[in-house]
Write a protein that holds these residues in place. Structure first.
Motif, PDB file in Angstrom:
ATOM      1  N   ILE A  27     -17.398  -9.909  -9.293  1.00  0.00           N
ATOM      2  CA  ILE A  27     -17.137 -10.513  -7.996  1.00  0.00           C
ATOM      3  C   ILE A  27     -16.130  -9.590  -7.315  1.00  0.00           C
ATOM      4  O   ILE A  27     -15.119  -9.227  -7.910  1.00  0.00           O
ATOM      5  N   ASN A  28     -16.421  -9.213  -6.091  1.00  0.00           N
ATOM      6  CA  ASN A  28     -15.650  -8.170  -5.431  1.00  0.00           C
ATOM      7  C   ASN A  28     -14.853  -8.727  -4.260  1.00  0.00           C
ATOM      8  O   ASN A  28     -15.441  -9.133  -3.248  1.00  0.00           O
ATOM      9  N   PRO A  29     -13.541  -8.758  -4.354  1.00  0.00           N
ATOM     10  CA  PRO A  29     -12.730  -9.224  -3.234  1.00  0.00           C
ATOM     11  C   PRO A  29     -13.007  -8.399  -1.981  1.00  0.00           C
ATOM     12  O   PRO A  29     -13.112  -7.175  -2.042  1.00  0.00           O
ATOM     13  N   GLN A  30     -13.147  -9.089  -0.853  1.00  0.00           N
ATOM     14  CA  GLN A  30     -13.332  -8.406   0.416  1.00  0.00           C
ATOM     15  C   GLN A  30     -12.121  -8.690   1.301  1.00  0.00           C
ATOM     16  O   GLN A  30     -11.558  -9.786   1.270  1.00  0.00           O
ATOM     17  N   LEU A  31     -11.770  -7.716   2.095  1.00  0.00           N
ATOM     18  CA  LEU A  31     -10.521  -7.783   2.858  1.00  0.00           C
ATOM     19  C   LEU A  31     -10.754  -7.591   4.343  1.00  0.00           C
ATOM     20  O   LEU A  31     -11.679  -6.889   4.757  1.00  0.00           O
ATOM     21  N   ILE A  32      -9.890  -8.216   5.137  1.00  0.00           N
ATOM     22  CA  ILE A  32      -9.799  -7.881   6.553  1.00  0.00           C
ATOM     23  C   ILE A  32      -8.651  -6.890   6.684  1.00  0.00           C
ATOM     24  O   ILE A  32      -7.506  -7.181   6.313  1.00  0.00           O
ATOM     25  N   LEU A  33      -8.978  -5.700   7.195  1.00  0.00           N
ATOM     26  CA  LEU A  33      -7.984  -4.646   7.377  1.00  0.00           C
ATOM     27  C   LEU A  33      -7.744  -4.422   8.867  1.00  0.00           C
ATOM     28  O   LEU A  33      -8.661  -4.573   9.685  1.00  0.00           O
ATOM     29  N   ALA A  34      -6.520  -4.042   9.195  1.00  0.00           N
ATOM     30  CA  ALA A  34      -6.174  -3.731  10.574  1.00  0.00           C
ATOM     31  C   ALA A  34      -5.562  -2.336  10.652  1.00  0.00           C
ATOM     32  O   ALA A  34      -4.962  -1.854   9.688  1.00  0.00           O
ATOM     33  N   ARG A  35      -5.712  -1.724  11.791  1.00  0.00           N
ATOM     34  CA  ARG A  35      -5.035  -0.441  12.001  1.00  0.00           C
ATOM     35  C   ARG A  35      -3.528  -0.680  11.994  1.00  0.00           C
ATOM     36  O   ARG A  35      -3.049  -1.759  12.362  1.00  0.00           O
ATOM     37  N   ILE A  36      -2.803   0.296  11.581  1.00  0.00           N
ATOM     38  CA  ILE A  36      -1.349   0.191  11.540  1.00  0.00           C
ATOM     39  C   ILE A  36      -0.806  -0.056  12.947  1.00  0.00           C
ATOM     40  O   ILE A  36      -1.181   0.627  13.905  1.00  0.00           O
ATOM     41  N   GLY A  37       0.057  -1.071  13.046  1.00  0.00           N
ATOM     42  CA  GLY A  37       0.685  -1.393  14.326  1.00  0.00           C
ATOM     43  C   GLY A  37       0.006  -2.496  15.101  1.00  0.00           C
ATOM     44  O   GLY A  37       0.541  -2.965  16.111  1.00  0.00           O
ATOM     45  N   LEU A  38      -1.176  -2.936  14.644  1.00  0.00           N
ATOM     46  CA  LEU A  38      -1.885  -3.992  15.377  1.00  0.00           C
ATOM     47  C   LEU A  38      -1.263  -5.362  15.129  1.00  0.00           C
ATOM     48  O   LEU A  38      -0.961  -6.096  16.073  1.00  0.00           O
ATOM     49  N   VAL A  67     -10.159  -6.502  21.215  1.00  0.00           N
ATOM     50  CA  VAL A  67      -9.985  -6.056  19.831  1.00  0.00           C
ATOM     51  C   VAL A  67     -11.336  -5.602  19.284  1.00  0.00           C
ATOM     52  O   VAL A  67     -12.325  -6.334  19.363  1.00  0.00           O
ATOM     53  N   THR A  68     -11.375  -4.407  18.719  1.00  0.00           N
ATOM     54  CA  THR A  68     -12.627  -3.854  18.206  1.00  0.00           C
ATOM     55  C   THR A  68     -12.758  -4.146  16.700  1.00  0.00           C
ATOM     56  O   THR A  68     -11.793  -4.054  15.954  1.00  0.00           O
ATOM     57  N   LEU A  88     -17.709  -5.917  18.814  1.00  0.00           N
ATOM     58  CA  LEU A  88     -18.322  -5.325  17.632  1.00  0.00           C
ATOM     59  C   LEU A  88     -18.780  -3.900  17.912  1.00  0.00           C
ATOM     60  O   LEU A  88     -19.436  -3.641  18.925  1.00  0.00           O
ATOM     61  N   VAL A  89     -18.414  -2.994  17.006  1.00  0.00           N
ATOM     62  CA  VAL A  89     -18.765  -1.580  17.174  1.00  0.00           C
ATOM     63  C   VAL A  89     -19.617  -1.142  15.982  1.00  0.00           C
ATOM     64  O   VAL A  89     -19.158  -1.182  14.838  1.00  0.00           O
ATOM     65  N   MET A 107     -13.804   3.261   8.035  1.00  0.00           N
ATOM     66  CA  MET A 107     -12.441   3.363   7.530  1.00  0.00           C
ATOM     67  C   MET A 107     -11.712   4.547   8.163  1.00  0.00           C
ATOM     68  O   MET A 107     -10.534   4.446   8.538  1.00  0.00           O
ATOM     69  N   THR A 108     -12.405   5.661   8.309  1.00  0.00           N
ATOM     70  CA  THR A 108     -11.805   6.850   8.915  1.00  0.00           C
ATOM     71  C   THR A 108     -11.289   6.553  10.316  1.00  0.00           C
ATOM     72  O   THR A 108     -10.175   6.954  10.695  1.00  0.00           O
ATOM     73  N   ASP A 109     -12.066   5.798  11.094  1.00  0.00           N
ATOM     74  CA  ASP A 109     -11.668   5.501  12.469  1.00  0.00           C
ATOM     75  C   ASP A 109     -10.574   4.443  12.545  1.00  0.00           C
ATOM     76  O   ASP A 109      -9.773   4.447  13.492  1.00  0.00           O
ATOM     77  N   VAL A 110     -10.538   3.528  11.571  1.00  0.00           N
ATOM     78  CA  VAL A 110      -9.428   2.557  11.535  1.00  0.00           C
ATOM     79  C   VAL A 110      -8.123   3.287  11.204  1.00  0.00           C
ATOM     80  O   VAL A 110      -7.079   3.041  11.824  1.00  0.00           O
ATOM     81  N   ILE A 111      -8.179   4.186  10.246  1.00  0.00           N
ATOM     82  CA  ILE A 111      -6.993   4.973   9.878  1.00  0.00           C
ATOM     83  C   ILE A 111      -6.503   5.794  11.074  1.00  0.00           C
ATOM     84  O   ILE A 111      -5.297   5.904  11.326  1.00  0.00           O
ATOM     85  N   ALA A 112      -7.445   6.347  11.829  1.00  0.00           N
ATOM     86  CA  ALA A 112      -7.093   7.171  12.985  1.00  0.00           C
ATOM     87  C   ALA A 112      -6.635   6.344  14.180  1.00  0.00           C
ATOM     88  O   ALA A 112      -6.138   6.893  15.170  1.00  0.00           O
ATOM     89  N   GLY A 113      -6.812   5.006  14.092  1.00  0.00           N
ATOM     90  CA  GLY A 113      -6.397   4.145  15.188  1.00  0.00           C
ATOM     91  C   GLY A 113      -7.421   3.978  16.279  1.00  0.00           C
ATOM     92  O   GLY A 113      -7.135   3.400  17.331  1.00  0.00           O
ATOM     93  N   HIS A 114      -8.652   4.445  16.052  1.00  0.00           N
ATOM     94  CA  HIS A 114      -9.700   4.330  17.065  1.00  0.00           C
ATOM     95  C   HIS A 114     -10.354   2.944  17.057  1.00  0.00           C
ATOM     96  O   HIS A 114     -10.948   2.535  18.059  1.00  0.00           O
ATOM     97  N   ILE A 115     -10.280   2.255  15.915  1.00  0.00           N
ATOM     98  CA  ILE A 115     -10.865   0.931  15.750  1.00  0.00           C
ATOM     99  C   ILE A 115      -9.776  -0.003  15.222  1.00  0.00           C
ATOM    100  O   ILE A 115      -8.925   0.405  14.423  1.00  0.00           O
TER     101      ILE A 115
END
Length: 320
Positions: free
Chosen positions: A120-131, A149-150, A175-176, A185-193
């Motif tokens: 069973i795999n925990p799933q997470l809601i992640l946010a960009r840093i600062g949101l 909010v994207t 939704l994007v 994940m790359t775009d969330v880290i970069a702050g684009h999403i």
């Protein structure tokens, strides 16, 4: 003469018995990973294939067959010869949701033989840093900024979580579409999403590195393998539950002997301390031994489809 015939008959019986005992597997076995390399599905496929090779006495190779939310890889196995030499790593998206969001030319239940449930795999809601610092802070921000909010839409489960979050909090998101969790994940880290729903296996390295903020685990209680992250219930949006899972499936009609040997190799792998440590590092909860049986996976998948298919259809989930 009779003695010679008797010896020959005994030799034949011995050969037949030996051949029967070694009837599966006698050559390389293929494990289909129905998503591109680099994600959590591929990682688990390779961990299990390596360890199961030892138990089976034959090499288990991983074949990546990505596309269409995992449905192309699943179809590859549904159409394969049912001899045990081809099986697939399934999960919520391709063995629950896809039956409701795609017009498939195979059935996600009747065209497969369950082998066993892994985790069973925990799933997470992640946010960009600062949101936002927490889930309720996110909800407040979303209410103050409706529709701005994207939220990444890389698979049916992510889209469903976005829809349910909006319904439960009276908010709206944009939704994007994305082709996979890696690019998202790359775009969330970069702050684009702004937001991403993803399995802990993909998220943990980025959370630990401080590159994204984990707001909540999508289950009633905290996960032992995701330290310090509250459940959605305690974070302020009770009932927003959508755990992921991994399980093995073979084509319908695969002999019981082959299913039993694949399951035994799976069970042995999941009991290996080294494999358990790697699952823990990826944020995956291995299911108890009694839930690893083929029959248990069949019951579990049936219950998941009965629970989620109506909700997916009611929410109007579409894959873009």
């Amino acid at each position: 003469m009779k003695a010679r015939l008797f010896v020959l008959w005994i030799a034949i019986l011995a050969f037949v018995g030996c051949a029967s005992a070694q009837s599966f597997p006698t050559r390389t076995v293929t494990l289909v990973s129905p998503f591109p390399p680099g994600g959590s599905t591929d990682a688990i496929a390779r961990i299990m294939a390596q360890r199961m090779s030892t138990s089976l006495g034959q090499t288990v190779i991983v074949e990546n067959v990505g596309g269409a939310g995992g449905s192309i890889g699943a179809r590859r196995v549904a159409a394969a010869k049912p001899d045990g030499y081809t099986f697939v790593l399934g999960q919520w998206d391709n063995f629950v949701a896809n039956g409701a969001v795609y017009k498939l030319d195979y059935d996600i239940q009747s065209d497969f033989a369950p082998v066993g449930l892994l985790s069973i795999n925990p799933q997470l809601i992640l946010a960009r840093i600062g949101l936002a610092d927490d889930l309720m802070g996110l909800v407040a921000y979303m209410k103050a900024n409706p529709g701005k909010v994207t939220f990444t839409n890389q698979q049916a489960s992510a889209q469903l979580v976005a829809v349910l979050l909006q319904q439960m909090t009276g908010t709206s998101v944009l939704l994007v579409p994305y082709k996979g969790g890696g690019p998202a994940m790359t775009d969330v880290i970069a702050g684009h999403i702004d937001l991403l729903m993803v399995q802990a296996a993909i998220a943990l390295p980025q959370i630990r590195a401080g590159k994204v903020k984990a707001l909540a685990v999508l289950q009633p209680a905290r996960s032992a393998v995701v330290e310090g992250v509250p459940s959605v219930d305690e974070a302020g949006v009770p009932g927003l539950h959508l755990p992921g899972w991994f399980g093995f499936f073979a084509p319908k009609g695969t002999p019981r002997e082959a299913i039993a040997k694949l399951n035994a190799a799976m069970v042995e792998a999941l009991a290996d301390p080294a494999v358990r440590a790697r699952f823990s590092d990826l944020g995956l909860d291995i299911v108890p031994r009694e839930r690893q049986a083929p029959e248990a996976l069949a019951q579990f998948q049936k219950a998941e489809i009965e629970k989620w298919a109506p909700q997916i259809k009611a929410a109007g989930i579409r894959i873009e």
